[in-house]
Design a protein around this motif. Structure first.
Motif: not given
Length: 330
Positions: A280-290
């Motif tokens: 699990i990771q945050f992406i796009n400056d923390g606006t989304q989670i993958i």
């Protein structure tokens, strides 16, 4: 008016056989490569003119590598001597004592940090060993190794988490040497999955516990979600978010997104645990989670809105090779 700037690079190497010592000083002054060899009290000097600055720097580095392959080492850094590893490729570059666990690129200093079960290794991007730090005597490693560069600094944070011991290290990269500033044992419970992030402080989490440390490694914050050892988490300090995964024996796990104080932002259910742990990771400056998960021959990759807890996209793949072992996004 045109100004010409001369770039100077100096490297001193030595080799000893019995009572005899040979010292070689390489000096690149502008486009002239000087090689000074001192042996038995006698010194010989050679000069070589290069065509341009790039070729001059390459020639300097190649000469350093060639000498170190012959057994010469830096007297200020005795670990820098290159030794051949018994690999099927017979390649001396990036030789390690044990199985490599992690590889990190240090963008601020253009260096590579690797780790096996017992040592941290600092390399240049040609595979030349610059420094080594031993953190364990047990080569059988099971755990996690994480690394972050302190912004606008030559300091480096390394976290080494094992089930029975978790340690954070603060290094200074001084003249291509891993200089230990401080280390500290951490009590992060008995979790298996970790994450590390930094800003003006250091945030380190394990399962359901997150500790905040200052840059002296003093604890200045503590959060305990108390949801079990089998859980994972993701940290994104810049956006002020954390995500906690609560493991479920059912088809779907629970993911709770909170602020840095643990206040809930949103919650959603999806499969995060897989055959090889939690991804699990945050992406796009923390606006989304993958998130990714796998079971048998099916792999799922999902993107979620980190504020609303709604799924944005889902991808599925079926492969006879099994599931996802690791995931990273760039």
């Amino acid at each position: 008016m045109v100004f010409f700037i001369k770039h100077t690079m100096i490297k001193t190497l030595e080799s000893s056989k019995g009572n005899k010592k040979t010292v070689i000083e390489l000096k690149l002054n502008g486009l002239i490569l000087h090689t000074s060899t001192t042996k038995n009290g006698k010194t010989k000097v050679k000069e070589k003119a290069l065509k341009d600055e790039q070729k001059a720097k390459i020639a300097f580095k190649k000469e350093v590598v060639k000498l170190m392959k012959k057994g010469y080492s830096d007297p200020k850094n005795p670990h820098s001597k290159i030794t051949f590893s018994p690999s099927i490729y017979r390649d001396p570059r990036f030789a390690h004592e044990n199985t490599v666990e992690e590889i990190f690129y240090l963008a601020q200093v253009d260096r590579i940090l690797t780790a096996d079960g017992t040592n941290l290794y600092l390399w240049d991007n040609k595979g030349l060993l610059l420094s080594k730090f031993k953190f364990s005597s047990d080569p059988y490693f099971f755990g996690a190794i994480m690394c972050k560069e302190r912004p606008s600094s030559n300091e480096l944070v390394v976290f080494i988490g094992k089930h029975r011991g978790k340690t954070i290290y603060l290094f200074e990269l001084e003249k291509d040497e891993l200089k230990l500033i401080k280390q500290k044992q951490l009590d992060l419970g008995t979790g298996y999955y970790y994450d590390l992030d930094i800003d003006k402080n250091i945030y380190i989490g394990s399962g359901n516990v997150v500790k905040t440390l200052n840059w002296k490694l003093d604890e200045v914050g503590h959060l305990d979600k108390s949801i079990g050892d089998e859980n994972g988490l993701a940290l994104h300090v810049k956006s002020g978010k954390m995500a906690f995964v609560e493991y479920s024996n059912e088809d779907k796990d629970s993911v709770e997104v909170t602020d840095l104080e643990g206040n809930a932002i949103c919650k959603f259910k999806t499969k995060v645990h897989g055959s090889f742990g939690v991804n699990i990771q945050f992406i796009n400056d923390g606006t989304q989670i993958i998130v990714s998960s796998s079971s048998m021959y099916q792999t799922n990759l999902e993107i979620w809105d980190a504020k609303k807890g709604k799924q944005i996209k889902k991808l599925q793949n079926y492969s006879s090779d099994g599931g996802v072992m690791s995931m990273d996004i760039a």
